[in-house]
Design an enzyme around this catalytic site. Structure first.
Site, short mmCIF file in Angstrom:
data_model
loop_
_atom_site.label_atom_id
_atom_site.label_comp_id
_atom_site.label_asym_id
_atom_site.label_seq_id
_atom_site.Cartn_x
_atom_site.Cartn_y
_atom_site.Cartn_z
N HIS A 73 0.84 -1.20 0.00
CA HIS A 73 0.00 0.00 0.00
C HIS A 73 0.88 1.25 0.00
O HIS A 73 1.03 1.93 1.02
CB HIS A 73 -0.94 -0.01 1.20
CG HIS A 73 -2.05 -0.99 1.08
ND1 HIS A 73 -2.07 -2.18 1.78
CD2 HIS A 73 -3.18 -0.99 0.31
CE1 HIS A 73 -3.17 -2.86 1.47
NE2 HIS A 73 -3.85 -2.16 0.58
N ASN A 74 1.44 1.55 -1.16
CA ASN A 74 2.32 2.70 -1.31
C ASN A 74 1.93 3.48 -2.56
O ASN A 74 0.91 3.17 -3.20
CB ASN A 74 3.78 2.24 -1.37
CG ASN A 74 3.98 1.15 -2.40
OD1 ASN A 74 3.44 1.19 -3.51
ND2 ASN A 74 4.76 0.13 -2.04
N ALA A 75 2.72 4.47 -2.93
CA ALA A 75 2.37 5.34 -4.06
C ALA A 75 2.39 4.59 -5.39
O ALA A 75 1.67 4.96 -6.32
CB ALA A 75 3.33 6.53 -4.11
#
EC number: 3.1.4.-
Length: 460
Positions: free
Chosen positions: A186-188
């Site tokens: 769950h990152n950019a």
């Protein structure tokens, strides 16, 4: 003038649906408190010691989310990206872009990292096999900023909605910064991948001929911000540690509410829509929240049942604003969990990343002597088991209905990839053990998992 007329027409057509759709009311009396809470979640709390109104004694609450996966962090990134932002702002202020942009001149915000290779990739941004990992490397870790800005310009939204370029760029930089780069999944980059998938769906004939520019703007912004400030742990973890976010949102769609309110906080902080009438700005925030809240996996059956009913009765009318909004919700849900539908080389990477994030949560739970959440124990679960179950009981039902709605080459491609990926994981499972994984065992495991209370579902 055109944009103003569009907003006036939009207000007349959609005002009644806004009042019904808003999941959380916006009482003017608590605007300030709400805004401080939103900013406090990310900045105020870390900079000036903002304290939530209720804390428990559990030691986890004193751990900063951003230090959970510190071995993945690069502490030089914030300073470098701030420099890039300032350089971009100096460039904009000294250029004619701020004095009005002729329609025939494309809006390219370039810097030293925006290479010819990245530009070539953007020419094929609508392809389903778009490699977001390669694109992120070519943009020096700025895939979300670069991709979202390109798509907003591609659809003509920057000009139509008269978005200030400095505010827009600042907003996108802050959005990317508020994703935790230490999260394996769950990152950019995940947000950029979901945004690219949303673009692919927006190009589908059923949507392309029906959606308004406002719908497209909402879809892209929701995709880019749908997991904003995700802590790398799921909702059950926040609830059982009595985290203040769980208390604030009463254990309901905790993460999704936080993503939404964080996005609203950045919109207000940057003033991206401050040139619009206040009522229009508020409508954007509400509709954005309605899309982001739809990604709550614990409400999967609710949305899937409604989708099936519409398709069975053949009564979806995309001239209707509420029906268009519902299709946007379904598109975002598909984009959010489309990893099993990507080509194997991409899908496998995403599978490993999301499973590692699950396992890291399990490691934290063991460290603090908490009950390990389902699928989070690395000693009893494998990537293959988790992915096969997820595809069979979550992804396949959703994409089967999406294909009923939009039976196109893309939909068939997605289903084809998912079938191949499922077979590939099964083959890998059989290679790793002398006893093939029994389908009945997987069915029992995932059925029990999905039948537990909603808070026990993984926030995927």
């Amino acid at each position: 003038c055109g944009a103003r007329n569009f907003w006036c027409m939009l207000k007349q057509n959609k005002l009644s649906t806004y009042l019904k759709r808003g999941a959380i009311s916006y009482d003017s009396s608590d605007q300030t408190a709400l805004y401080i809470r939103m900013l406090g979640d990310v900045r105020v709390r870390s900079q000036v010691g903002f304290e939530p109104e209720r804390r428990s004694s559990h030691p986890y609450l004193f751990i900063d989310f951003r230090t959970l996966h510190s071995k993945y962090e690069s502490h030089s990134v914030p300073e470098r990206r701030l420099h890039r932002l300032l350089s971009c702002q100096r460039y904009l202020h000294s250029s004619r872009l701020l004095r009005g942009v002729p329609q025939q001149i494309p809006l390219h915000i370039l810097d030293e990292d925006y290479t010819g290779q990245a530009r070539c990739m953007l020419e094929k941004v609508g392809n389903w096999n778009f490699d977001i990992f390669l694109f992120d490397r070519l943009t020096n870790g700025n895939s979300l900023i670069t991709l979202t800005f390109h798509l907003l310009n591609h659809y003509g939204l920057v000009e139509l909605f008269q978005l200030d370029l400095v505010k827009l760029w600042r907003f996108l930089v802050m959005v990317q910064e508020d994703y935790h780069s230490g999260n394996p999944y769950h990152n950019a980059v995940h947000a950029a991948d979901v945004t690219q998938a949303m673009h692919c769906y927006l190009q589908e004939p059923m949507l392309a001929k029906s959606l308004t520019s406002y719908d497209i703007l909402l879809g892209l912004l929701a995709a880019a911000t749908h997991d904003l400030d995700h802590p790398g742990v799921n909702q059950p973890f926040l609830i059982k540690t009595d985290h203040y976010l769980a208390t604030l949102y009463r254990n309901t769609s905790v993460l999704e509410n936080h993503h939404w309110k964080s996005a609203v906080g950045l919109l207000r902080e940057t003033g991206l829509f401050s040139h619009l009438p206040p009522e229009d700005s508020l409508n954007v925030e509400r509709d954005l929240g309605s899309l982001i809240l739809a990604t709550d996996i614990s409400r999967q059956n609710e949305y899937l049942t409604r989708f099936r009913t519409h398709l069975d009765q053949n009564n979806l009318c995309l001239i209707n604003a509420s029906h268009r909004h519902f299709i946007l919700q379904m598109a975002l849900k598909c984009a959010d969990i489309c990893n099993p539908c990507r080509p194997w080389e991409l899908s496998k990477q995403w599978s490993e990343k999301v499973t590692e994030e699950f396992f890291q949560q399990g490691d934290i739970e063991k460290k603090h002597k908490l009950e390990v959440s389902p699928l989070c124990d690395r000693e009893t679960n494998t990537v293959g088991d988790i992915q096969i179950g997820f595809m069979a009981y979550v992804a396949e039902p959703l994409f089967a209905e999406w294909t009923r709605f939009s039976d196109t080459r893309l939909s068939q491609t997605m289903l084809g990839h998912m079938g191949l990926n499922k077979a590939s994981w099964s083959s890998l499972q059989q290679e790793q053990t002398s006893i093939p994984a029994a389908p009945s065992h997987l069915m029992i495991t995932f059925c029990l998992f999905l039948l537990l209370l909603p808070p026990l579902l993984i926030n995927h």
